[in-house]
Design a protein around this motif. Structure first.
Motif, PDB file in Angstrom:
ATOM      1  N   ALA A   1       3.182  13.986  -3.229  1.00 13.12           N
ATOM      2  CA  ALA A   1       2.583  14.053  -1.898  1.00 13.12           C
ATOM      3  C   ALA A   1       1.469  13.015  -1.801  1.00 13.12           C
ATOM      4  O   ALA A   1       0.996  12.485  -2.809  1.00 13.12           O
ATOM      5  N   LEU A   2       1.072  12.719  -0.587  1.00 12.84           N
ATOM      6  CA  LEU A   2      -0.046  11.816  -0.344  1.00 12.84           C
ATOM      7  C   LEU A   2      -1.181  12.586   0.314  1.00 12.84           C
ATOM      8  O   LEU A   2      -0.952  13.517   1.083  1.00 12.84           O
ATOM      9  N   THR A   3      -2.405  12.201   0.012  1.00 10.12           N
ATOM     10  CA  THR A   3      -3.558  12.757   0.714  1.00 10.12           C
ATOM     11  C   THR A   3      -3.697  12.059   2.059  1.00 10.12           C
ATOM     12  O   THR A   3      -3.099  10.998   2.297  1.00 10.12           O
ATOM     13  N   LEU A   4      -4.504  12.631   2.940  1.00  8.99           N
ATOM     14  CA  LEU A   4      -4.732  12.008   4.240  1.00  8.99           C
ATOM     15  C   LEU A   4      -5.368  10.632   4.067  1.00  8.99           C
ATOM     16  O   LEU A   4      -5.011   9.681   4.771  1.00  8.99           O
ATOM     17  N   ASP A   5      -6.292  10.517   3.120  1.00 14.12           N
ATOM     18  CA  ASP A   5      -6.927   9.223   2.874  1.00 14.12           C
ATOM     19  C   ASP A   5      -5.898   8.196   2.420  1.00 14.12           C
ATOM     20  O   ASP A   5      -5.916   7.042   2.878  1.00 14.12           O
ATOM     21  N   GLU A   6      -4.992   8.588   1.546  1.00 10.53           N
ATOM     22  CA  GLU A   6      -3.959   7.661   1.082  1.00 10.53           C
ATOM     23  C   GLU A   6      -3.016   7.265   2.214  1.00 10.53           C
ATOM     24  O   GLU A   6      -2.598   6.101   2.318  1.00 10.53           O
ATOM     25  N   ILE A   7      -2.691   8.221   3.074  1.00  7.47           N
ATOM     26  CA  ILE A   7      -1.834   7.903   4.226  1.00  7.47           C
ATOM     27  C   ILE A   7      -2.519   6.877   5.116  1.00  7.47           C
ATOM     28  O   ILE A   7      -1.901   5.896   5.558  1.00  7.47           O
ATOM     29  N   GLU A   8      -3.792   7.089   5.382  1.00 14.60           N
ATOM     30  CA  GLU A   8      -4.530   6.150   6.240  1.00 14.60           C
ATOM     31  C   GLU A   8      -4.609   4.768   5.611  1.00 14.60           C
ATOM     32  O   GLU A   8      -4.452   3.750   6.290  1.00 14.60           O
ATOM     33  N   ARG A   9      -4.833   4.717   4.308  1.00 15.39           N
ATOM     34  CA  ARG A   9      -4.960   3.427   3.632  1.00 15.39           C
ATOM     35  C   ARG A   9      -3.621   2.719   3.494  1.00 15.39           C
ATOM     36  O   ARG A   9      -3.564   1.485   3.414  1.00 15.39           O
ATOM     37  N   LEU A  10      -2.524   3.496   3.461  1.00  7.50           N
ATOM     38  CA  LEU A  10      -1.194   2.904   3.414  1.00  7.50           C
ATOM     39  C   LEU A  10      -0.631   2.621   4.811  1.00  7.50           C
ATOM     40  O   LEU A  10       0.512   2.185   4.939  1.00  7.50           O
ATOM     41  N   SER A  11      -1.440   2.849   5.822  1.00  7.22           N
ATOM     42  CA  SER A  11      -1.002   2.605   7.196  1.00  7.22           C
ATOM     43  C   SER A  11      -1.323   1.193   7.675  1.00  7.22           C
ATOM     44  O   SER A  11      -1.061   0.861   8.836  1.00  7.22           O
ATOM     45  N   VAL A  12      -1.886   0.373   6.805  1.00 13.44           N
ATOM     46  CA  VAL A  12      -2.243  -0.998   7.173  1.00 13.44           C
ATOM     47  C   VAL A  12      -1.668  -1.966   6.144  1.00 13.44           C
ATOM     48  O   VAL A  12      -1.366  -1.596   5.012  1.00 13.44           O
ATOM     49  N   ASP A  13      -1.533  -3.207   6.559  1.00  8.90           N
ATOM     50  CA  ASP A  13      -0.891  -4.207   5.715  1.00  8.90           C
ATOM     51  C   ASP A  13      -1.876  -4.931   4.809  1.00  8.90           C
ATOM     52  O   ASP A  13      -3.103  -4.795   4.935  1.00  8.90           O
ATOM     53  N   LEU A  14      -1.322  -5.711   3.927  1.00  8.76           N
ATOM     54  CA  LEU A  14      -2.101  -6.536   3.002  1.00  8.76           C
ATOM     55  C   LEU A  14      -2.578  -7.791   3.721  1.00  8.76           C
ATOM     56  O   LEU A  14      -1.768  -8.553   4.259  1.00  8.76           O
ATOM     57  N   LEU A  15      -3.890  -7.978   3.766  1.00 10.07           N
ATOM     58  CA  LEU A  15      -4.505  -9.159   4.382  1.00 10.07           C
ATOM     59  C   LEU A  15      -3.850  -9.515   5.718  1.00 10.07           C
ATOM     60  O   LEU A  15      -3.329 -10.623   5.900  1.00 10.07           O
ATOM     61  N   PRO A  16      -3.853  -8.597   6.677  1.00 14.52           N
ATOM     62  CA  PRO A  16      -3.242  -8.897   7.980  1.00 14.52           C
ATOM     63  C   PRO A  16      -3.932 -10.100   8.638  1.00 14.52           C
ATOM     64  O   PRO A  16      -5.141 -10.252   8.580  1.00 14.52           O
ATOM     65  N   GLY A  17      -3.109 -10.950   9.233  1.00 14.41           N
ATOM     66  CA  GLY A  17      -3.628 -12.142   9.884  1.00 14.41           C
ATOM     67  C   GLY A  17      -3.704 -13.358   8.987  1.00 14.41           C
ATOM     68  O   GLY A  17      -3.903 -14.471   9.468  1.00 14.41           O
ATOM     69  N   TRP A  18      -3.532 -13.161   7.691  1.00 12.49           N
ATOM     70  CA  TRP A  18      -3.507 -14.291   6.759  1.00 12.49           C
ATOM     71  C   TRP A  18      -2.079 -14.834   6.720  1.00 12.49           C
ATOM     72  O   TRP A  18      -1.140 -14.104   6.387  1.00 12.49           O
ATOM     73  N   ASN A  19      -1.913 -16.105   7.014  1.00 16.38           N
ATOM     74  CA  ASN A  19      -0.583 -16.688   7.126  1.00 16.38           C
ATOM     75  C   ASN A  19      -0.333 -17.807   6.126  1.00 16.38           C
ATOM     76  O   ASN A  19       0.606 -18.589   6.289  1.00 16.38           O
ATOM     77  N   GLU A  20      -1.154 -17.892   5.088  1.00 16.12           N
ATOM     78  CA  GLU A  20      -0.958 -18.941   4.102  1.00 16.12           C
ATOM     79  C   GLU A  20       0.280 -18.653   3.257  1.00 16.12           C
ATOM     80  O   GLU A  20       0.647 -17.506   3.034  1.00 16.12           O
ATOM     81  N   GLU A  21       0.905 -19.698   2.773  1.00  9.29           N
ATOM     82  CA  GLU A  21       2.171 -19.584   2.066  1.00  9.29           C
ATOM     83  C   GLU A  21       2.064 -18.646   0.859  1.00  9.29           C
ATOM     84  O   GLU A  21       2.970 -17.849   0.588  1.00  9.29           O
ATOM     85  N   TRP A  22       0.952 -18.705   0.124  1.00  9.36           N
ATOM     86  CA  TRP A  22       0.837 -17.949  -1.114  1.00  9.36           C
ATOM     87  C   TRP A  22       0.769 -16.438  -0.903  1.00  9.36           C
ATOM     88  O   TRP A  22       1.058 -15.664  -1.816  1.00  9.36           O
ATOM     89  N   VAL A  23       0.428 -16.013   0.314  1.00 11.36           N
ATOM     90  CA  VAL A  23       0.242 -14.582   0.544  1.00 11.36           C
ATOM     91  C   VAL A  23       1.442 -13.944   1.237  1.00 11.36           C
ATOM     92  O   VAL A  23       1.534 -12.715   1.295  1.00 11.36           O
ATOM     93  N   LEU A  24       2.375 -14.737   1.729  1.00 13.22           N
ATOM     94  CA  LEU A  24       3.461 -14.188   2.539  1.00 13.22           C
ATOM     95  C   LEU A  24       4.361 -13.244   1.743  1.00 13.22           C
ATOM     96  O   LEU A  24       4.717 -12.160   2.220  1.00 13.22           O
ATOM     97  N   SER A  25       4.744 -13.641   0.542  1.00  8.12           N
ATOM     98  CA  SER A  25       5.614 -12.779  -0.266  1.00  8.12           C
ATOM     99  C   SER A  25       4.918 -11.478  -0.676  1.00  8.12           C
ATOM    100  O   SER A  25       5.511 -10.389  -0.543  1.00  8.12           O
ATOM    101  N   PRO A  26       3.666 -11.522  -1.160  1.00  9.17           N
ATOM    102  CA  PRO A  26       2.975 -10.253  -1.455  1.00  9.17           C
ATOM    103  C   PRO A  26       2.822  -9.364  -0.219  1.00  9.17           C
ATOM    104  O   PRO A  26       2.924  -8.133  -0.326  1.00  9.17           O
ATOM    105  N   GLN A  27       2.585  -9.979   0.936  1.00  5.38           N
ATOM    106  CA  GLN A  27       2.481  -9.181   2.168  1.00  5.38           C
ATOM    107  C   GLN A  27       3.785  -8.458   2.465  1.00  5.38           C
ATOM    108  O   GLN A  27       3.797  -7.262   2.777  1.00  5.38           O
ATOM    109  N   GLU A  28       4.889  -9.182   2.363  1.00  2.00           N
ATOM    110  CA  GLU A  28       6.195  -8.583   2.643  1.00  2.00           C
ATOM    111  C   GLU A  28       6.512  -7.462   1.653  1.00  2.00           C
ATOM    112  O   GLU A  28       7.001  -6.395   2.037  1.00  2.00           O
ATOM    113  N   SER A  29       6.220  -7.697   0.378  1.00  2.00           N
ATOM    114  CA  SER A  29       6.497  -6.688  -0.644  1.00  2.00           C
ATOM    115  C   SER A  29       5.673  -5.429  -0.419  1.00  2.00           C
ATOM    116  O   SER A  29       6.186  -4.305  -0.519  1.00  2.00           O
ATOM    117  N   PHE A  30       4.381  -5.602  -0.115  1.00  4.85           N
ATOM    118  CA  PHE A  30       3.527  -4.431   0.084  1.00  4.85           C
ATOM    119  C   PHE A  30       3.911  -3.688   1.355  1.00  4.85           C
ATOM    120  O   PHE A  30       3.880  -2.448   1.389  1.00  4.85           O
TER     121      PHE A  30
END
Length: 227
Positions: free
Chosen positions: A104-133
Protein backbone atom coordinates in the motif's frame (compact mmCIF):
# COMPACT_ATOMS: atom_id res chain seq x y z
CA UNK A 1 25.66 23.36 16.38
CA UNK A 2 25.48 20.53 13.84
CA UNK A 3 25.24 21.50 10.22
CA UNK A 4 21.70 20.90 8.84
CA UNK A 5 21.26 17.97 6.49
CA UNK A 6 21.34 19.03 2.87
CA UNK A 7 18.36 17.78 0.88
CA UNK A 8 17.74 17.92 -2.85
CA UNK A 9 14.35 17.29 -4.48
CA UNK A 10 13.97 16.56 -8.18
CA UNK A 11 10.43 15.13 -8.21
CA UNK A 12 7.93 17.93 -8.78
CA UNK A 13 10.74 20.38 -9.53
CA UNK A 14 14.20 21.18 -8.29
CA UNK A 15 14.29 22.14 -4.63
CA UNK A 16 17.13 22.53 -2.15
CA UNK A 17 17.09 22.60 1.62
CA UNK A 18 18.38 24.60 3.33
CA UNK A 19 17.61 27.22 0.69
CA UNK A 20 20.65 28.51 -1.20
CA UNK A 21 21.10 30.73 -4.25
CA UNK A 22 22.08 28.70 -7.31
CA UNK A 23 23.28 29.79 -10.70
CA UNK A 24 21.87 28.04 -13.75
CA UNK A 25 25.04 25.90 -14.21
CA UNK A 26 24.84 24.92 -10.53
CA UNK A 27 21.18 23.96 -10.85
CA UNK A 28 21.93 21.79 -13.87
CA UNK A 29 24.89 20.15 -12.14
CA UNK A 30 22.97 19.30 -8.97
CA UNK A 31 19.99 18.01 -10.94
CA UNK A 32 22.20 15.81 -13.11
CA UNK A 33 23.99 14.29 -10.12
CA UNK A 34 20.68 13.66 -8.36
CA UNK A 35 19.12 11.93 -11.36
CA UNK A 36 22.13 9.88 -12.45
CA UNK A 37 23.48 8.84 -9.06
CA UNK A 38 25.24 10.66 -6.27
CA UNK A 39 28.70 9.83 -7.66
CA UNK A 40 29.31 10.41 -11.38
CA UNK A 41 32.48 10.63 -13.54
CA UNK A 42 33.38 14.22 -14.34
CA UNK A 43 33.76 13.29 -18.01
CA UNK A 44 30.17 12.03 -18.13
CA UNK A 45 28.86 15.23 -16.59
CA UNK A 46 30.79 17.33 -19.10
CA UNK A 47 29.74 15.23 -22.06
CA UNK A 48 26.03 15.18 -21.19
CA UNK A 49 25.50 18.68 -19.84
CA UNK A 50 27.62 20.41 -22.46
CA UNK A 51 27.41 18.04 -25.38
CA UNK A 52 27.43 20.85 -27.96
CA UNK A 53 30.86 22.31 -27.09
CA UNK A 54 34.43 20.94 -27.40
CA UNK A 55 35.56 18.63 -24.61
CA UNK A 56 38.02 21.13 -23.12
CA UNK A 57 35.32 23.77 -22.91
CA UNK A 58 32.84 21.29 -21.45
CA UNK A 59 35.29 20.35 -18.69
CA UNK A 60 35.90 24.03 -17.99
CA UNK A 61 32.14 24.52 -17.69
CA UNK A 62 32.01 21.70 -15.13
CA UNK A 63 34.74 23.35 -13.06
CA UNK A 64 32.89 26.66 -13.25
CA UNK A 65 29.62 25.04 -12.17
CA UNK A 66 31.34 23.40 -9.18
CA UNK A 67 32.94 26.71 -8.20
CA UNK A 68 29.55 28.46 -8.38
CA UNK A 69 27.82 25.80 -6.24
CA UNK A 70 27.69 26.61 -2.51
CA UNK A 71 30.30 24.78 -0.45
CA UNK A 72 29.48 21.29 0.74
CA UNK A 73 26.97 20.27 -1.93
CA UNK A 74 29.42 18.72 -4.42
CA UNK A 75 32.63 16.88 -3.52
CA UNK A 76 35.16 16.59 -6.32
CA UNK A 77 37.64 13.75 -5.91
CA UNK A 78 39.79 12.91 -8.90
CA UNK A 79 37.49 12.27 -11.84
CA UNK A 80 34.44 11.62 -9.67
CA UNK A 81 31.83 14.15 -8.60
CA UNK A 82 29.80 13.23 -5.54
CA UNK A 83 26.58 14.87 -4.44
CA UNK A 84 26.62 15.37 -0.67
CA UNK A 85 22.87 15.61 -0.06
CA UNK A 86 19.82 13.42 0.55
CA UNK A 87 17.87 13.05 -2.69
CA UNK A 88 14.14 12.32 -2.83
CA UNK A 89 14.22 10.15 -5.97
CA UNK A 90 15.62 6.88 -4.51
CA UNK A 91 13.02 6.71 -1.72
CA UNK A 92 10.17 7.35 -4.16
CA UNK A 93 11.55 4.77 -6.55
CA UNK A 94 11.61 2.25 -3.69
CA UNK A 95 8.05 3.09 -2.66
CA UNK A 96 6.84 2.79 -6.25
CA UNK A 97 8.49 -0.60 -6.76
CA UNK A 98 7.01 -1.83 -3.47
CA UNK A 99 3.54 -0.70 -4.59
CA UNK A 100 3.92 -2.57 -7.87
CA UNK A 101 4.79 -5.64 -5.80
CA UNK A 102 1.60 -5.30 -3.75
CA UNK A 103 2.35 -2.81 -0.97
CA UNK A 104 0.00 0.00 0.00
CA UNK A 105 0.99 3.64 -0.29
CA UNK A 106 0.60 6.37 2.31
CA UNK A 107 -1.18 9.59 1.41
CA UNK A 108 2.16 11.40 1.42
CA UNK A 109 3.63 8.85 -1.00
CA UNK A 110 0.59 9.15 -3.27
CA UNK A 111 0.96 12.93 -3.35
CA UNK A 112 4.69 12.73 -4.04
CA UNK A 113 4.13 10.17 -6.81
CA UNK A 114 1.51 12.41 -8.38
CA UNK A 115 4.12 14.67 -9.99
CA UNK A 116 6.81 14.10 -12.57
CA UNK A 117 10.58 14.23 -12.46
CA UNK A 118 11.88 17.76 -13.10
CA UNK A 119 8.74 18.93 -14.95
CA UNK A 120 9.49 21.61 -17.51
CA UNK A 121 13.08 20.49 -18.02
CA UNK A 122 13.50 19.59 -21.69
CA UNK A 123 17.22 18.93 -21.96
CA UNK A 124 18.24 15.77 -23.79
CA UNK A 125 19.91 14.16 -20.76
CA UNK A 126 16.76 14.26 -18.63
CA UNK A 127 14.17 13.05 -21.14
CA UNK A 128 14.74 9.31 -20.68
CA UNK A 129 14.76 9.46 -16.84
CA UNK A 130 11.58 11.56 -16.99
CA UNK A 131 9.83 9.01 -19.19
CA UNK A 132 10.97 6.09 -17.02
CA UNK A 133 9.84 7.73 -13.78
CA UNK A 134 6.51 8.78 -15.28
CA UNK A 135 5.73 5.21 -16.31
CA UNK A 136 6.91 3.86 -12.97
CA UNK A 137 4.75 6.20 -10.93
CA UNK A 138 1.65 5.54 -13.04
CA UNK A 139 2.14 1.79 -12.66
CA UNK A 140 2.70 2.19 -8.92
CA UNK A 141 -0.37 4.37 -8.37
CA UNK A 142 -2.57 2.00 -10.35
CA UNK A 143 -1.22 -1.05 -8.53
CA UNK A 144 -1.70 0.66 -5.17
CA UNK A 145 -5.27 1.53 -6.10
CA UNK A 146 -6.00 -2.14 -6.80
CA UNK A 147 -4.20 -3.33 -3.66
CA UNK A 148 -5.88 -0.86 -1.34
CA UNK A 149 -9.31 -1.49 -2.86
CA UNK A 150 -8.89 -5.18 -2.05
CA UNK A 151 -7.89 -4.27 1.52
CA UNK A 152 -10.85 -1.94 2.03
CA UNK A 153 -8.66 1.17 2.13
CA UNK A 154 -11.13 3.00 -0.10
CA UNK A 155 -10.13 6.61 0.54
CA UNK A 156 -6.48 5.99 -0.27
CA UNK A 157 -7.41 3.69 -3.16
CA UNK A 158 -9.44 6.39 -4.88
CA UNK A 159 -6.68 8.95 -4.25
CA UNK A 160 -4.15 6.66 -5.91
CA UNK A 161 -6.45 5.80 -8.80
CA UNK A 162 -7.30 9.44 -9.42
CA UNK A 163 -3.61 10.33 -9.51
CA UNK A 164 -2.85 7.45 -11.90
CA UNK A 165 -5.57 8.50 -14.33
CA UNK A 166 -4.59 12.16 -14.09
CA UNK A 167 -1.05 11.20 -15.07
CA UNK A 168 -2.27 9.13 -18.03
CA UNK A 169 -5.86 10.07 -18.94
CA UNK A 170 -6.04 7.42 -21.71
CA UNK A 171 -4.87 4.51 -19.55
CA UNK A 172 -7.80 2.13 -19.53
CA UNK A 173 -6.40 -0.11 -16.80
CA UNK A 174 -6.18 2.92 -14.50
CA UNK A 175 -9.79 3.81 -15.29
CA UNK A 176 -10.81 0.23 -14.44
CA UNK A 177 -8.94 0.39 -11.13
CA UNK A 178 -10.40 3.74 -10.11
CA UNK A 179 -13.96 2.92 -11.10
CA UNK A 180 -13.79 -0.38 -9.22
CA UNK A 181 -12.47 1.51 -6.19
CA UNK A 182 -15.46 3.87 -6.32
CA UNK A 183 -17.86 0.96 -6.64
CA UNK A 184 -16.27 -0.94 -3.75
CA UNK A 185 -16.60 2.23 -1.71
CA UNK A 186 -20.31 2.29 -2.56
CA UNK A 187 -19.99 5.49 -4.57
CA UNK A 188 -21.82 4.57 -7.77
CA UNK A 189 -22.34 8.18 -8.77
CA UNK A 190 -18.60 8.89 -8.73
CA UNK A 191 -18.00 5.71 -10.75
CA UNK A 192 -20.55 6.75 -13.37
CA UNK A 193 -19.17 10.28 -13.63
CA UNK A 194 -15.63 8.94 -13.95
CA UNK A 195 -16.73 6.54 -16.68
CA UNK A 196 -18.46 9.27 -18.68
CA UNK A 197 -15.42 11.53 -18.42
CA UNK A 198 -13.09 8.72 -19.48
CA UNK A 199 -15.35 7.74 -22.40
CA UNK A 200 -15.44 11.34 -23.59
CA UNK A 201 -11.65 11.61 -23.38
CA UNK A 202 -11.15 8.41 -25.37
CA UNK A 203 -13.58 9.63 -28.03
CA UNK A 204 -11.98 13.08 -28.31
CA UNK A 205 -8.38 11.86 -28.32
CA UNK A 206 -8.58 8.49 -30.09
CA UNK A 207 -12.04 8.23 -31.57
CA UNK A 208 -12.73 4.95 -29.76
CA UNK A 209 -15.08 3.72 -27.06
CA UNK A 210 -14.08 2.24 -23.69
CA UNK A 211 -13.67 -1.49 -23.23
CA UNK A 212 -17.19 -3.01 -23.21
CA UNK A 213 -16.33 -4.76 -19.94
CA UNK A 214 -15.86 -1.39 -18.26
CA UNK A 215 -19.15 -0.13 -19.68
CA UNK A 216 -20.95 -3.25 -18.41
CA UNK A 217 -19.36 -2.88 -14.98
CA UNK A 218 -20.72 0.65 -14.58
CA UNK A 219 -24.06 -0.11 -16.20
CA UNK A 220 -24.63 -3.10 -13.93
CA UNK A 221 -23.85 -1.04 -10.83
CA UNK A 222 -26.11 1.86 -11.85
CA UNK A 223 -28.93 -0.46 -12.87
CA UNK A 224 -28.70 -2.30 -9.56
CA UNK A 225 -29.00 1.00 -7.70
CA UNK A 226 -32.04 2.02 -9.72
CA UNK A 227 -33.67 -1.34 -9.13
Amino acid sequence: MAEPTRRLAVVGGLGVSPAVRLSLPSRRLLAFLAVHGTEVPRSLVAGRLWADVPEAQARANVRRAIWQTPAGWVAAGGDELRLDAEVDLPALHTAACAAIDGAALTLDEIERLSVDLLPGWNEEWVLSPQESFHLLRVQALEAACITMTARGMHALATQAGTAALAADPLRESAAFALIRAHLQEGNRHAAAVRFRTFARTLDEELGVEPDPRLARLVHTAVTARSA
